[in-house]
Every structure is written in C-alpha cells, then in structure tokens.
Write a protein that holds these residues in place. Structure first.
Motif, PDB file in Angstrom:
ATOM      1  N   UNK A   1       0.847  -1.198   0.000  1.00  0.00           N
ATOM      2  CA  UNK A   1       0.000   0.000   0.000  1.00  0.00           C
ATOM      3  C   UNK A   1       0.880   1.244   0.000  1.00  0.00           C
ATOM      4  N   UNK A   2       0.472   2.251  -0.785  1.00  0.00           N
ATOM      5  CA  UNK A   2       1.183   3.519  -0.895  1.00  0.00           C
ATOM      6  C   UNK A   2       0.193   4.633  -0.586  1.00  0.00           C
ATOM      7  N   UNK A   3       0.437   5.359   0.500  1.00  0.00           N
ATOM      8  CA  UNK A   3      -0.425   6.470   0.915  1.00  0.00           C
ATOM      9  C   UNK A   3       0.360   7.758   0.708  1.00  0.00           C
ATOM     10  N   UNK A   4      -0.234   8.701  -0.035  1.00  0.00           N
ATOM     11  CA  UNK A   4       0.440   9.950  -0.385  1.00  0.00           C
ATOM     12  C   UNK A   4      -0.283  11.144   0.206  1.00  0.00           C
ATOM     13  N   UNK A   5       0.427  11.970   0.952  1.00  0.00           N
ATOM     14  CA  UNK A   5      -0.086  13.259   1.422  1.00  0.00           C
ATOM     15  C   UNK A   5       0.607  14.299   0.556  1.00  0.00           C
ATOM     16  N   UNK A   6      -0.157  14.924  -0.354  1.00  0.00           N
ATOM     17  CA  UNK A   6       0.443  15.751  -1.408  1.00  0.00           C
ATOM     18  C   UNK A   6       0.440  17.248  -1.119  1.00  0.00           C
ATOM     19  N   UNK A   7      -0.119  17.673  -0.007  1.00  0.00           N
ATOM     20  CA  UNK A   7      -0.087  19.086   0.357  1.00  0.00           C
ATOM     21  C   UNK A   7      -0.704  19.992  -0.687  1.00  0.00           C
ATOM     22  N   UNK A   8      -0.040  21.120  -0.951  1.00  0.00           N
ATOM     23  CA  UNK A   8      -0.558  22.118  -1.894  1.00  0.00           C
ATOM     24  C   UNK A   8      -0.162  21.843  -3.340  1.00  0.00           C
ATOM     25  N   UNK A   9       0.460  20.728  -3.588  1.00  0.00           N
ATOM     26  CA  UNK A   9       0.939  20.414  -4.929  1.00  0.00           C
ATOM     27  C   UNK A   9      -0.174  20.279  -5.949  1.00  0.00           C
ATOM     28  N   UNK A  10       0.194  20.366  -7.198  1.00  0.00           N
ATOM     29  CA  UNK A  10      -0.779  20.252  -8.285  1.00  0.00           C
ATOM     30  C   UNK A  10      -1.005  18.799  -8.694  1.00  0.00           C
TER      31      UNK A  10
END
Length: 166
Positions: free
Chosen positions: A36-45
C-alpha cells in the motif's frame, strides 16, 4: 499490509510525488514487499487518484487535521525534509527516508537531513537518487531517535534564576 506513507507536509513538492508514482519506484517498492502507498500531497498540483500501480494500492489526499495515524501505520515513511515531518516520524519510531528538494536555494533541509543521517536516525536522498536509495537501503541500520528532555532545561532555568536549589 506493508505500507509506505509519503508526506510533503503543508508545502508543494510535485517532483517527489511524481517520482514516487513512477513505474520504476513503484516496482522497487513492490519488490521490497510493500502493498500500500499512501500519499499526502499538500498544496501540490499532482493528486493521484485511487489506483493500483505495480501491485501497490494507492491512496492520496491533500491535508488532514493530523497525519500521526498515517505515520504510525506506516512501515516506511518517505518525507520531504521539513523539520516537523522528520521529528514527528522519528518520534513515532518509524523508519524514515527523507527526500531533499535539491531545487531549493540555501537549502537548510539538507543540513537537517545530513545531521540526522550522520547519527543514523534516517536515510536521505534526492528525487534523482530515490530509486537507487530504495534498492540499497538497510532499515535495520537505523537507530532510534531519543526525544528531548525538557525537564532538564526547566531545572537548569530554575537553578539559574534561584528558584530551585539542588
């Protein structure tokens, strides 16, 4: 389920998200046994949708009130080099791979990563070296980061001000 949590904090680090989502990196993560890959991408596009890539289940989000649970549930945290993210991950005693944004000028993040790496608390790399770092990393070589002891400073301050005698 073996989980990798990726965080960029409150900032934008599109290159990190794109690199982690690349076929090359997801194949390495899958080969290492992560599911499993969980991504917290913040303000990114870049905000990947729910997906499956190289056998990894992918979930992405921008922000939460707290990512403490995501960190705690992760078997590996890949993070930008922000001090808050690093200290929260190390405090939770999770293996940490810091990816320094080498496109920033006067990069204080590199200094932090180097110092914590020299003490064997984390691994660090850049986006261009992430795949190789994942392939060769030895998480068993990392040592726990011991939390600070603010009571020692408080005792010192009390003594300095004459409020407490020992």
């Amino acid at each position: 389920m073996s989980t990798v949590f990726v965080t960029v904090g409150t900032t934008s680090f599109n290159v990190l998200i794109e690199t982690v989502m690349s076929e090359e990196v997801t194949q390495v993560l899958s080969a290492l046994g992560y599911k499993k890959l969980v991504l917290q991408v913040g303000r990114g596009s870049v905000l990947p949708g729910p997906d499956s890539r190289s056998g990894l289940l992918v979930h992405a989000f921008r922000f939460k009130d707290s990512i403490a649970e995501d960190i705690r549930d992760a078997d590996l945290v890949i993070s930008h080099a922000g001090a808050g993210s690093c200290l929260e991950t190390l405090g939770a005693k999770r293996p940490l791979l810091v990816v320094v944004n080498d496109r920033l000028m006067d990069n204080h993040q590199l200094e932090l990563a180097k110092q914590l790496h020299s003490e064997s608390h984390l691994l660090y790399c850049t986006c261009s070296t992430l795949t190789q770092t994942l392939r060769t990393m030895d998480l068993s070589a990392l040592t726990p980061f011991l939390p600070g002891q603010p009571q020692n400073f408080a005792r010192f301050l009390d003594q300095a001000l004459g409020l407490h005698r020992e």
